[in-house]
Scaffold this motif. Structure first.
Motif, short mmCIF file in Angstrom:
data_model
loop_
_atom_site.label_atom_id
_atom_site.label_comp_id
_atom_site.label_asym_id
_atom_site.label_seq_id
_atom_site.Cartn_x
_atom_site.Cartn_y
_atom_site.Cartn_z
N GLN A 42 -2.13 12.68 0.99
CA GLN A 42 -0.99 12.94 1.89
C GLN A 42 -1.26 12.39 3.28
N SER B 80 -0.21 5.48 6.58
CA SER B 80 0.38 4.19 6.20
C SER B 80 1.75 4.01 6.84
N TYR C 220 0.83 -1.21 0.00
CA TYR C 220 0.00 0.00 0.00
C TYR C 220 0.86 1.26 0.00
N SER C 221 1.95 1.25 0.73
CA SER C 221 2.83 2.42 0.74
C SER C 221 3.38 2.69 -0.66
N LYS D 174 0.28 9.13 -6.01
CA LYS D 174 0.79 10.51 -5.95
C LYS D 174 1.44 10.88 -7.28
N LEU E 78 0.54 4.01 -2.81
CA LEU E 78 0.22 5.42 -2.53
C LEU E 78 1.21 6.34 -3.23
N LEU E 79 2.46 5.94 -3.26
CA LEU E 79 3.46 6.73 -3.98
C LEU E 79 3.11 6.75 -5.47
N ARG F 136 -0.89 8.66 3.18
CA ARG F 136 0.53 8.26 3.12
C ARG F 136 1.15 8.34 4.51
N TYR F 137 0.82 9.37 5.26
CA TYR F 137 1.32 9.52 6.62
C TYR F 137 0.80 8.39 7.51
#
Length: 157
Positions: free
Chosen positions: A69, A75, A34-35, A42, A38-39, A72-73
């Motif tokens: 954002q 995660s 997932y991280s 973005k 998410l990138l 992402r934080y």
């Protein structure tokens, strides 16, 4: 205690830890995925930002970017919690201790947080894809209109 009985005792005491440990390892892998995703989201948003800003509601884009954002934080925090939990589980397993109610509660709470995170991820992914798909379609239509105009000009010569 006889040797055969020691193995039975080890299996009984670690019987709850081992499944929790494997589940937490899976969560860790899932959160790393997932991280990375998410990138990627973005990057998609950044890539089409100019087109999106021309045709979409700026407030909607800003809200989506802020939610991305925040996610992402979140995660990153959740991944750290899972890694810490994995360490605790490994320690319990190494010492062949039974899971404490607190450890089991922590495991359940992480499971709930992961479920909420997954729902939030699906929503932001859907929103970003919807926004970018719309912007791409409009961009294609504009390029097609420009090409058609060039053809008309060429025919009139």
């Amino acid at each position: 205690m006889q040797k055969g009985n020691e193995n039975v005792v080890k299996n009984v005491t670690s019987s709850k830890i081992l499944p929790m440990y494997h589940e937490a390892k899976e969560w860790n892998s899932t959160m790393e995925f997932y991280s990375d995703s998410l990138l990627g989201l973005k990057n998609i948003l950044d890539r089409y930002l100019d087109e999106i800003l021309q045709h979409e509601n700026l407030d909607e884009i800003r809200e989506c970017a802020m939610l991305l954002q925040d996610l992402r934080y979140t995660s990153g925090l959740l991944l750290e919690e899972i890694k810490s939990h994995l360490g605790e589980l490994a320690e319990f397993q190494d010492k062949e201790k039974e899971a404490t109610p607190l450890l089991a509660k922590e495991h359940l709470e992480l499971k709930k947080k992961l479920a909420v995170f997954q729902d939030d991820f699906k929503e932001i992914k859907k929103e970003i894809f919807s926004i970018t798909e719309h912007a791409i379609e409009i961009s294609k239509e504009e390029k097609l209109a420009v090409e058609l105009e060039k053809i008309k000009v060429a025919r009139n010569r």
